[in-house]
Design a protein around this motif. Structure first.
Motif, short mmCIF file in Angstrom:
data_model
loop_
_atom_site.label_atom_id
_atom_site.label_comp_id
_atom_site.label_asym_id
_atom_site.label_seq_id
_atom_site.Cartn_x
_atom_site.Cartn_y
_atom_site.Cartn_z
N VAL A 89 21.03 5.36 27.52
CA VAL A 89 19.66 5.33 28.02
C VAL A 89 19.64 5.63 29.53
CG1 VAL A 89 17.64 3.85 28.40
CG2 VAL A 89 18.86 3.78 26.22
N ARG A 92 20.00 9.28 29.96
CA ARG A 92 18.80 10.06 29.59
C ARG A 92 17.70 9.91 30.62
NH1 ARG A 92 16.14 10.12 23.89
NH2 ARG A 92 14.70 11.47 25.02
N VAL A 93 17.51 8.69 31.09
CA VAL A 93 16.46 8.50 32.11
C VAL A 93 16.80 9.33 33.35
CG1 VAL A 93 15.34 6.83 33.64
CG2 VAL A 93 15.79 6.22 31.26
N GLU A 129 15.95 12.96 32.74
CA GLU A 129 14.53 13.28 32.68
C GLU A 129 13.85 13.15 34.04
OE1 GLU A 129 13.11 14.47 30.10
OE2 GLU A 129 14.64 14.07 28.59
N LYS A 139 16.33 -2.66 35.90
CA LYS A 139 15.68 -3.51 34.89
C LYS A 139 14.81 -2.65 33.96
CE LYS A 139 12.70 -7.54 34.47
NZ LYS A 139 11.98 -8.58 35.19
N PHE A 140 14.20 -1.63 34.55
CA PHE A 140 13.40 -0.68 33.76
C PHE A 140 14.28 -0.03 32.69
CE2 PHE A 140 11.50 3.81 33.86
CZ PHE A 140 10.51 3.52 32.94
N ALA A 173 17.03 -1.28 31.50
CA ALA A 173 17.39 -2.33 30.54
C ALA A 173 16.27 -2.53 29.53
CB ALA A 173 17.67 -3.63 31.28
N ALA A 174 15.04 -2.55 30.01
CA ALA A 174 13.90 -2.79 29.11
C ALA A 174 13.74 -1.64 28.13
CB ALA A 174 12.63 -2.98 29.94
N ILE A 175 13.90 -0.42 28.63
CA ILE A 175 13.77 0.73 27.73
C ILE A 175 14.86 0.71 26.67
CG2 ILE A 175 13.91 3.25 27.58
CD1 ILE A 175 12.61 3.47 30.21
N LEU A 182 16.64 -1.92 25.61
CA LEU A 182 16.49 -3.07 24.70
C LEU A 182 15.39 -2.83 23.68
CD1 LEU A 182 16.43 -6.37 26.79
CD2 LEU A 182 17.85 -5.89 24.80
N LEU A 183 14.18 -2.58 24.19
CA LEU A 183 13.05 -2.47 23.27
C LEU A 183 12.97 -1.10 22.62
CD1 LEU A 183 11.13 -4.76 25.49
CD2 LEU A 183 11.16 -5.09 23.02
N GLY A 184 13.82 -0.19 23.08
CA GLY A 184 13.92 1.11 22.41
C GLY A 184 14.89 1.04 21.25
#
Ligand SMILES: Cc1cc2nc3c(=O)[nH]c(=O)nc-3n(C[C@H](O)[C@H](O)[C@H](O)COP(=O)(O)OP(=O)(O)OC[C@H]3O[C@@H](n4cnc5c(N)ncnc54)[C@H](O)[C@@H]3O)c2cc1C
Lengths: 489, 161
Positions: free
Chosen positions: B36, B39-40, B43, B104-105, B107-109, B111-113
């Motif tokens: 992730v 990828r971030v 992008e 953290k952003f 991490a959140a993507i 986790l919830l992704g």
């Protein structure tokens, strides 16, 4: 490298609110039209639920385009067929009377904001199925905001949106899985195609071509669908006119790259937004309901409060902390409500071309703008607590990170805060190629033709001379519809 | 990215929500943080991608920068890592807190992704909303997974009790 060549009466760059409306009007009037779009065409099946895939597909640079400076403000823009309308919440607002008055008085836009604008609004609202959000799809987030507004005597109401048949999937940002939102990829681009327009996707325009001062076409590069790297070139000729509708960040770049400088990029405005989270004992269910459903317009205070249901990935980022406290809240995501305020900031910035060809946006909120932010965040925190939130997370550095009593919301007003203490985001952009009847102050004339050039028009948010304090899509479409009708005839 | 950076990324981003923690805890290896992050970064604009990389370095070296001995983040015990992230997120220095927030952003993507984690979060349940409406009635919406067809607006709203 392949080379793509095409020609038509009109070449329209961008398929968002402005470009799609122009293409729809011109093609319906019998003109040949080419639409050029940098992003891909995404059917509703292609729209992903997860944020990573969804934003990669449709949001420019994963929302990391931002203003310059120590505390950058992300500038959200769509990059796909439909432009930002393909990721927006479909909120529809007619241009307020005071804004129309100011645009007539200060910029001489009598024709564009006269009675013809109301007629255009009628047409658009009919075609896009604009209606007030029904109670059954307001969702817990919207209902709670209505409740808070009620308790505090604030002038709130359910929003008007262009989402007929909304089923409350709360996925406007990722792309409506039902195709209910009448974004431009669903509404006006298909209509233009039906009338014979042609659409070239994954084509990034680089500059406008001129013969003397007359625009004759556009050239640019064709992009690979996966890597977005150039794989070819294109050259599209326009027999009558080139219409720039690449949005308020990219239209000025195109003008600058095409050698037009006067006033270009100057006076850029926005509606930066601040959001506050609240956690309730009961389930709120942000995952169900219209992404945005309820609003409290406070025009006299230059702010508009809105309920906003975010994808869980973004919601989680905003919940404070790490480790156990964060994880415990993540297991209760269903208990969160989130409301935001968009601020009509007075500051004006500028858009320039950066080192690698991308935009550089200089934009610094004034002291008064920061005061507005404080007032808005404080009011949102108070509303959430009044509605019964157990805990409120203002997400502002310099004030307590968790509030539990309404009186604590006043701490935001009292704190000596700066812009950098807030987490802002701006998705409404304006005025980077302003319309004005005075060429000394504007880039385009009241017919949206570029001053000093022939056959070149700007038909998007850049041409609006100032921000408005309300959601802009409808105004952009209404203004463009009239200008395109005049051009068509 | 170097191998060292990859190790740091995994250690840092995973430490926001360690496996075995309370609440929403991913299983070991359930979430691919590095993928992730990559990828971030791909992008994002060049500037933001650079910022992400700087964030990794700053957090990785934060024990040293904050005068807590000559250890990198990866050398801390898991509980110390998570505590440090919490401190950095609330740090008075803008750079520390914002760069940590970027991670953290991610991490959140991540986790919830991850579908299995997202399912456990309960986010997609159409909440049985217990909202006091203006009339004082409690407005309930049905508790149904969002993957199931939702009611059309023409159908009657949730029962009022
Ligand atoms: C997340 C989000 C939510 C919003 N919610 C609302 C809302 O609910 N209601 C509302 O009124 N407004 C909303 N807005 C704002 C509204 O969507 C925009 O103001 C409006 O779409 C702008 O229209 P535009 O034509 O100027 O640009 P856009 O709609 O952004 O379209 C520009 C298009 O040009 C393309 N383009 C750019 N550069 C090039 C190039 N060089 N070559 C080819 N193509 C190019 C882009 O890919 C894009 O498709 C929202 C915006 C965002 C980002």
């Amino acid at each position: 490298m392949t080379r793509l060549v095409d020609d038509a009466d009109f070449v329209v760059i961008g398929t968002g609110a402005g470009g799609a409306t122009a293409a729809r009007v011109l093609s319906a009037a019998g003109h040949s039209v080419i639409m050029v779009e940098e992003g891909p065409s995404l059917g509703k099946q292609a729209r992903a639920r997860g944020l990573l895939d969804a934003m990669s597909q449709s949001v420019r640079d994963f929302a990391t385009v931002a203003t310059e400076g120590i505390a950058p403000i992300p500038l959200l823009q769509g990059r796909c067929v439909g432009g930002s309308t393909a990721i927006n919440s479909g909120i529809i607002w007619r241009t307020p009377a005071d804004v129309r008055l100011a645009w007539r008085r200060d910029y001489g836009l009598d024709d564009l904001v006269g009675p013809g604008l109301d007629r255009a609004f009628d047409v658009i609202e009919e075609e896009l199925g604009v209606a007030t959000v029904e109670s059954s799809v307001m969702g817990g987030n919207g209902h709670l905001m209505a409740h808070a507004a009620d308790l505090l005597g604030l002038p709130g109401r359910p929003m008007r949106r262009n989402v007929p048949g909304c089923r409350g999937r709360a996925r406007c940002l990722q792309g409506c899985p039902e195709g209910a939102r009448q974004s431009m990829d669903v509404a006006y681009v298909p209509r233009a195609l039906e009338s014979g327009a042609r659409l070239h996707t994954l084509c990034r325009a680089r500059r406008v071509l001129f013969r003397g001062s007359r625009a004759t076409g556009v050239e640019g590069v064709a992009l690979d669908a996966c890597t977005r790297k150039p794989i070819g070139k294109f050259r599209f000729s326009a027999h009558r006119a080139v219409i720039l509708a690449a949005g308020a960040i990219h239209t000025p770049l195109l003008l600058l790259q095409s050698g037009l400088r006067r006033n270009v990029g100057d006076g850029f405005q926005a509606h930066p937004g601040v959001a506050v989270l609240g956690r309730f004992r009961e389930q709120v269910g942000m995952g169900y309901g219209a992404s945005q459903a309820y609003e409290v317009p406070l025009r006299d205070r230059d702010m508009k409060l809105e309920s906003i249901s975010l994808p869980p990935e973004l919601l989680a980022t905003r919940i404070p902390g790490a480790g156990a406290t964060w994880q415990q809240n993540l297991a209760r995501l269903n208990h969160f409500a989130q409301w935001c305020a968009i601020i009509r900031m007075e500051t004006r910035g500028r858009v320039r071309r950066g080192l690698f060809g991308g935009p550089r946006v200089h934009y610094r909120p004034t002291h008064r703008d920061v005061e507005r932010l404080k007032q808005a965040a404080s009011l949102l925190a108070r509303m959430l607590l009044t509605a019964g939130a157990e805990e409120v997370y203002p997400g502002i550095s310099g004030v307590r990170s968790v509030m539990t009593e309404a009186a604590q919301a006043d701490e935001i007003l009292a704190a000596p805060l700066r812009q950098r203490d807030f987490h802002l985001m701006a998705s409404h952009h304006f005025a980077s190629a302003k319309a004005s009847n005075d060429a000394r102050h504007g880039v385009v004339a009241p017919d949206l033709g570029v001053h000093g050039a022939q056959g070149l028009y700007v038909m998007d948010a850049s041409a609006l001379p100032s921000n408005m304090g309300v959601n802009p899509q409808h105004t952009i479409m209404g203004v463009v519809m009239q200008a395109a009708e005049r051009l068509a005839s | 990215m170097t191998r060292l950076e990859c190790t740091w990324i995994t250690d840092i981003v995973a430490a926001f929500a360690p496996p075995g923690g309370p609440g929403l805890a991913p299983g070991t290896l359930e979430v691919d943080y590095l993928l992730v992050f990559r990828r971030v970064g791909r992008e994002a604009t060049r500037r933001a991608a650079f910022g992400l990389r700087i964030a990794v370095w700053v957090v990785a070296l934060s024990p040293i920068l904050l005068g807590r001995g000559m250890r990198t983040f990866s050398r801390l015990r898991p509980c110390e890592q998570t505590a440090l992230l919490g401190q950095l997120l609330a740090h008075r220095l803008f750079a520390f807190r914002e760069l940590t927030l970027l991670l953290k952003f991610v991490a959140a993507i991540a986790l919830l992704g991850t579908d299995s984690v997202r399912e456990r979060s309960g986010y997609d349940l159409q909440a049985a909303t217990s909202v006091q409406t203006g009339t004082g009635a409690r407005h309930h919406l049905p508790l149904v997974p969002a993957s199931e067809p939702a009611r059309m607006p023409s159908e009657p709203p949730g029962e009022l009790v």
